[in-house]
Write an enzyme that holds these catalytic residues in place. Structure first.
Site, PDB file in Angstrom:
ATOM      1  N   SER A  55       0.799  -1.225   0.000  1.00 43.46           N
ATOM      2  CA  SER A  55       0.000   0.000   0.000  1.00 43.46           C
ATOM      3  C   SER A  55       0.832   1.276   0.000  1.00 43.46           C
ATOM      4  O   SER A  55       0.310   2.356  -0.288  1.00 43.46           O
ATOM      5  CB  SER A  55      -0.949   0.015   1.205  1.00 43.46           C
ATOM      6  OG  SER A  55      -0.213  -0.094   2.417  1.00 43.46           O
ATOM      7  N   ASP A 329      -2.783   8.762   7.445  1.00 45.99           N
ATOM      8  CA  ASP A 329      -3.728   7.952   8.224  1.00 45.99           C
ATOM      9  C   ASP A 329      -2.934   7.204   9.293  1.00 45.99           C
ATOM     10  O   ASP A 329      -1.766   7.506   9.528  1.00 45.99           O
ATOM     11  CB  ASP A 329      -4.558   7.028   7.321  1.00 45.99           C
ATOM     12  CG  ASP A 329      -3.730   5.940   6.654  1.00 45.99           C
ATOM     13  OD1 ASP A 329      -2.540   5.767   6.997  1.00 45.99           O
ATOM     14  OD2 ASP A 329      -4.284   5.239   5.777  1.00 45.99           O
ATOM     15  N   HIS A 332      -0.036   5.090   7.154  1.00 47.10           N
ATOM     16  CA  HIS A 332       0.665   5.509   5.944  1.00 47.10           C
ATOM     17  C   HIS A 332       1.179   6.942   6.038  1.00 47.10           C
ATOM     18  O   HIS A 332       0.540   7.798   6.648  1.00 47.10           O
ATOM     19  CB  HIS A 332      -0.258   5.382   4.730  1.00 47.10           C
ATOM     20  CG  HIS A 332      -0.750   4.001   4.499  1.00 47.10           C
ATOM     21  ND1 HIS A 332      -1.972   3.557   4.966  1.00 47.10           N
ATOM     22  CD2 HIS A 332      -0.181   2.941   3.871  1.00 47.10           C
ATOM     23  CE1 HIS A 332      -2.137   2.287   4.630  1.00 47.10           C
ATOM     24  NE2 HIS A 332      -1.067   1.889   3.961  1.00 47.10           N
TER      25      HIS A 332
END
Length: 363
Positions: A55, A329, A332
């Site tokens: 991600s 977040d 991340h």
């Protein structure tokens, strides 16, 4: 009385100059960073950038996969034309910035393209998939992300069909960016449901995991890759999702971070050995752990004010000034963190060794 007023006036002027100077310094820092992008905008330094990982660099592949690991709605992408593209940040990823610095367009997510587009896109492709890891089983509880093996298989198929004059030269001069490994610790080794942490000591797991990564890197080499940038792991024990849910002293879960340092040490040694074994190969190792430590120590230099909390907690509106946060977040980095990291890795050799990306271009 006039003397008092003059003194007060001079103090105010000095304070304004100090504040203005601090603002100018931050702006100059960012100007210097983004000037790399501006200079490279019309200069294609390499044929292509091929991206593999999780991600941290997924640009939307998971949007088209059966998985819960998706970034398909705002505020993801709030600073990317106010559009949620599938990137797990407010704007651009490290891979996006590297593409810019290399004079390339953003590498499009493979799963978003038609067969014709996959064959004719010759400036790079993004195969990264959120929640994936080095080990095939990592991330499986989120559904069916592209494992690193899946990503490599898809790249092999595409490389055979790629519409370039000399595929061997094209691949040899292109850069392969691999950002993966955190999920193997977060979702696998650290997971209480997993048997990994019961079977393996942190040092043994680090050796095992890096050996598994080396196998995948060798596959990419056999397909034609020669120039690799492989990210080490950052202090994952300090990301808000873990730091706020794990009892600890200091900035993060230190026992967790120590395990990651074992991995980074093993990775650095194995990449050096791999370069000596694979003829014509170059492996750049990024010290993400060192980078984030230095970023926290020197946050004022970049205008960052919060090094521990997430700009967006997943429930409420995101913070108003995203560039003041290291984390967007709970897991991340923010766009500003990505930009600083990419800029330093591109131009410096302190966190990207034994050479920076610009030097890798010329290697």
């Amino acid at each position: 009385m006039k003397g008092v007023h003059l003194a007060i006036f001079m103090v105010l002027i000095l304070a304004l100059f100090a504040a203005f100077g601090a603002i100018v310094f931050v702006l100059l820092q960012r100007c210097l960073l983004f000037s790399i992008c501006d200079n490279a905008k019309n200069t294609k330094l390499v044929p292509a950038l091929y991206i593999f990982g999780d991600s941290t660099v997924d640009a939307g592949n998971n949007n088209n996969l059966s998985t819960t690991a998706r970034a398909i709605s705002l505020p993801y992408g709030i600073d990317f034309n106010h559009t949620a593209t599938g990137r797990f940040t407010n704007g651009l990823t490290v891979a996006d910035y590297l593409a810019r610095f290399l004079g390339l367009p953003f590498a499009p997510p493979y799963m978003n393209l038609s067969e014709l587009e996959r064959r004719t896109t010759t400036t790079g492709l993004n195969f990264a998939s959120a929640s994936s890891g080095i080990l095939p089983e990592t991330g499986s509880f989120t559904g069916s992300p592209l494992t690193l093996d899946n990503q490599t298989d898809l790249f092999k198929i595409t490389a055979k069909k790629l519409d370039v004059q000399n595929i061997k030269v094209h691949l040899a001069k292109s850069i392969f960016f691999i950002s993966i490994g955190s999920n193997d610790y977060i979702m696998n080794y650290r997971n209480i449901a997993s048997k990994m942490n019961k079977l393996f000591s942190p040092d043994y797991f680090a050796k095992f995991l890096t050996e598994e990564l080396v196998k995948r890197l060798k596959r990419l080499y056999l397909i034609g890759g020669r120039k690799f940038v492989v990210t080490g792991l950052g202090p994952v024990g300090c990301i808000p999702a873990i730091a706020k849910s794990t009892p600890h002293e200091g900035d993060g879960a230190e026992s967790f971070n120590q395990a990651l340092l074992s991995y980074n040490k093993e990775l650095f040694m194995k990449l050096s050995k791999l370069q000596s074994q694979l003829y014509g190969s170059f492996f750049v190792h990024t010290d993400t752990f060192k980078f984030l430590h230095e970023l926290k120590e020197n946050k004022e230099k970049y205008g960052i004010t919060d090094t521990q909390n997430a700009c967006w907690d997943g429930k409420h509106d995101p913070c108003a000034v995203r560039d003041r946060y290291i984390y967007f977040d709970s897991a991340h980095p923010s766009q500003i963190t990505n930009s600083i990291f990419a800029g330093r890795c591109f131009n410096e050799s302190s966190i990207c060794t034994p050479m920076n990306v610009m030097q890798l271009v010329s290697a």
